[in-house]
Write an enzyme that holds these catalytic residues in place. Structure first.
Site, PDB file in Angstrom:
ATOM      1  N   HIS A  65      24.266  39.170  31.639  1.00 17.40           N
ATOM      2  CA  HIS A  65      25.463  39.158  32.563  1.00 17.40           C
ATOM      3  C   HIS A  65      24.846  39.609  33.979  1.00 17.40           C
ATOM      4  O   HIS A  65      24.188  40.383  34.054  1.00 17.40           O
ATOM      5  CB  HIS A  65      26.793  39.812  32.112  1.00 17.40           C
ATOM      6  CG  HIS A  65      26.419  41.251  31.975  1.00 17.40           C
ATOM      7  ND1 HIS A  65      26.056  41.790  30.793  1.00 17.40           N
ATOM      8  CD2 HIS A  65      26.940  42.346  32.789  1.00 17.40           C
ATOM      9  CE1 HIS A  65      26.107  43.089  31.109  1.00 17.40           C
ATOM     10  NE2 HIS A  65      26.562  43.406  32.163  1.00 17.40           N
ATOM     11  N   CYS A 222      29.433  51.036  33.729  1.00 17.18           N
ATOM     12  CA  CYS A 222      28.047  50.444  33.974  1.00 17.18           C
ATOM     13  C   CYS A 222      27.660  49.686  35.358  1.00 17.18           C
ATOM     14  O   CYS A 222      28.700  49.478  36.155  1.00 17.18           O
ATOM     15  CB  CYS A 222      28.026  49.520  32.933  1.00 17.18           C
ATOM     16  SG  CYS A 222      28.793  47.796  32.923  1.00 17.18           S
TER      17      CYS A 222
END
Length: 703
Positions: A65, A222
């Site tokens: 991603h 993250c």
């Protein structure tokens, strides 16, 4: 806005053997649907994200991603591999691959949808249904969370081999039977309490146990803030439920974050920080038992983390008192190198210095324009001011500008120290900067003084102080000790060598002529256009501004070359979108209109949208034009006393017509190069160079 995923974005027979091939196969589906405008650029962004940290998860899941300027809307593609693909997960290859693509400026609503998907990936029933789906439309429906019809539900129940066929036929979502089952059959540990509650309305013995459950607050984050952040949160919450522990998670993701209630934090028995970027407001958790790990640990071993924090609490371990985080470190990644932090500290000082430079420099330049170059010899306006004489007004502007300019070095030093050590660094930083002026160490002296002041304060803050003295440390002890140390070093140790270096640099600039000046102009032009307002750009600009403190012919030429080169990138992009608009997206053509004004105003950042979308073609083109402009400005002998203003301060420029000519030539060079490179890209992609490009929504733009 289109659906997040459709049947066309699902490949149930993904034949790729490597993660790069899998990403390409799924990305091609996104490009075919018009959701990715530049396939290679998007894949480069995916690879860059993958290089930060593997995206494989336990349970046979891969989630490559990224956020990319080449994505028009939040999109998800799904592939199922029979043989499995290695995404770096500890338990082996992944058979379920989700390629998540978010626009560079993705909106919170769709990012929330992506976070919901990430949580579902921790649900075995959800992943089991995906493994058994036989139609792409069914898989897309499951991922979107659509309410399944009876036929789909029967298919999902049969494939999963569950015994809940009667409940599945009732048309309930996949998660509902689990919730109902949980209500019907509570955990074994809770049964005696529940039974006792039914038998005796006012139980005395079981009451203490549920009254004070162990409570954990957690942060997950993250680098992208799309998937791992929310998967770690879901994993920790489930593990907490299984362990009989209350877990409250604050997800610091791309969709923003809702801060944990302060009372909840105060009452918590322990803290888990599962993150790969710096936790925001970490000082909230000072003094509590804390487990600090990477975000993947929160996904893969949540039960271990919960057990660890409970053990720390049982031993009475407490986290260290929170030291104030320096402003430029609050957004820093956990793995940021010292060089990265040093750059941020220096940028703090430069960013606070620039307003003083702009105000003081422009006032001085206007004073010279009104009163001539002898205005610096005018008497103080406090002693002599004639309201009707222009020279008095010019002297007023010059003297106000001189006062503002006098803050340049102390502000630079003070806020470098502030960036390193927060407010305690301001006093020694300003003192060191003022001493740099006193001993004629100039810009370099201020820079060194700021670093020394910040380092001294950081060292003092590491010393263990008795609690009774902590209250006076930031207002008495730290300013006193750090100022003495910085003053000693600047006056007696390193100040004079720096002053000698500064004098040598000034003399060198003053003597620049011919080929040396042209080469310096080209180098400064390259620096101004390399990162379009970033650190290298600011270094070149600060170098030029530093010379204005004690102006001479060489330093004024440097200032002119730097500003001229900095105007080129946005002007070149504006010209390119006007001359050959077909090579640019609709959004870029709109940005091109604004870039005319930004470039003319010396705002190099006006070219950033173009560089972000196509850096390999835009940045080299901008650098070439900037180098040409800087070299020509030096060759023409153009000078500039104003540190900002663009074309609006042309009357204050020496050789103004040649100055404008240098900017025009550099702009033409950059525009021609970017058109050529984009045209070659179009030809290599199998379409004529003038074929209409896709706009930001993926729709082809007519000529």
């Amino acid at each position: 806005m289109s659906e997040l995923i459709t049947a066309e974005l699902v490949d149930l027979d993904l034949s790729a053997e490597t993660k790069d091939a899998a990403a390409r196969s799924l990305a091609e589906r996104m490009a075919a649907s018009g959701r990715v405008t530049d396939l290679e650029g998007f894949l480069a962004d995916v690879a860059a994200r993958e290089a930060q940290m593997p995206t494989g998860l336990d349970g046979g899941i891969g989630i490559p991603h990224c956020r990319s300027a080449h994505v028009t809307e939040p999109t998800l593609a799904f592939g199922r591999s029979a043989s499995g693909i290695d995404f770096g997960a500890p338990d082996g290859p992944a058979d379920l691959i989700f390629l998540i693509a978010a626009p560079a400026g993705g909106d919170a609503d769709h990012l929330s949808i992506l976070s919901t998907l990430a949580r579902h990936l921790m649900d075995g029933e959800f992943t089991g249904a995906l493994r058994s789906a036989t139609e792409p439309g069914r898989a897309a429906s499951l991922i979107r969370g659509d309410a399944p019809d009876e036929a789909e539900e029967a298919e999902g129940a049969g494939a999963a081999g569950t015994a809940g066929a009667d409940e599945a036929g009732a048309g309930k979502p996949a998660q509902e039977p689990t919730a109902v089952a949980a209500e019907a059959a509570p955990p074994v540990a809770a049964e005696p309490t529940a039974v006792a509650a039914e038998a005796a309305p006012a139980p005395a013995e079981p009451a203490p146990q549920p009254a004070a459950p162990f409570r954990i607050v957690a942060i997950t984050s993250c680098p992208t803030g799309i998937a791992h952040t929310y998967m770690a949160a879901e994993s920790l919450e489930k593990a907490g439920t299984a362990a009989g522990v209350e877990v409250f998670v604050e997800t610091q993701g791309s969709a923003g974050f809702k801060r944990l209630d302060p009372q909840l934090v105060a009452d918590a028995d322990g803290v888990i920080l599962a993150h790969d970027v710096e936790v925001r407001d970490k000082e909230r958790f000072a003094g509590k038992p804390t487990v600090d790990v990477g975000v993947k640990a929160g996904i893969n071993r949540p039960a271990e983390l919960i057990a660890e924090v409970r053990q720390k609490a049982a031993r009475g371990e407490a986290g260290a008192p929170a030291r104030p985080t320096a402003p430029m470190d609050r957004g820093a990644g956990a793995a940021d190198s010292y060089a990265t932090r040093l750059r941020k500290w220096l940028m703090t000082g430069v960013s606070y210095m620039v307003p003083f430079v702009a105000a003081g420099g422009l006032l001085i330049a206007l004073a010279f324009a009104i009163g001539g170059y002898t205005i610096n010899k005018a008497p103080s306006v406090a002693d002599h001011f004639v309201w009707t004489e222009s020279t008095s007004w010019a002297a007023l502007l010059f003297q106000i500008g001189g006062v503002a300019f006098g803050f340049l070095v102390p502000v630079l030093a003070g806020f470098i120290a502030y960036g390193m050590a927060d407010r305690p660094g301001l006093v020694p930083g300003f003192v060191g900067g003022a001493i740099a002026l006193t001993i004629n160490a100039g810009f370099l002296g201020g820079l060194i003084a700021g670093l020394i002041a910040g380092a001294v304060v950081m060292a003092i803050q590491r010393v263990t102080i008795p609690p009774v003295l902590r209250g006076i440390m930031p207002v008495v002890v730290i300013p006193l000790i750090s100022s003495v140390i910085v003053g000693f070093l600047m006056f007696l140790v390193i100040g004079k060598p720096i002053a000698a270096l500064q004098k040598g640099l000034t003399d060198w600039l003053s003597g620049l002529s011919g080929a040396n000046a042209i080469i310096l102009g080209a180098i400064l032009g390259l620096m101004m256009c390399f990162d379009l307002g970033g650190p290298l750009n600011k270094v070149a600009y600060a170098f030029a501004v530093g010379g204005l403190a004690n102006p001479n012919e060489g330093s004024l030429k440097v200032m002119a070359a730097v500003m001229a080169a900095g105007m080129v990138p946005p002007l070149a992009m504006a010209l390119a979108t006007t001359v050959r608009g077909r090579l640019f997206t609709k959004a870029e053509r709109e940005n091109g209109k604004a870039a005319w004004v930004l470039g003319a105003s010396f705002i190099t950042e006006g070219a950033i949208p173009f560089a972000a979308a196509d850096p390999l073609r835009v940045i080299p083109s901008a650098m070439a034009g900037g180098a040409v402009t800087g070299a020509l400005s030096m060759a023409f002998g153009c000078t500039l006393r104003a540190p900002h203003g663009g074309v609006f301060v042309v009357p204050l420029i020496g050789q103004p017509l040649l100055y404008l000519l240098a900017i025009a030539i550099g702009t033409g060079v950059s525009a021609a190069l970017v058109i050529l490179l984009k045209g070659l890209r179009g030809a290599s992609a199998g379409r004529p160079a003038d074929t209409p490009a896709s706009d930001a929504s993926g729709v082809t733009v007519a000529a």
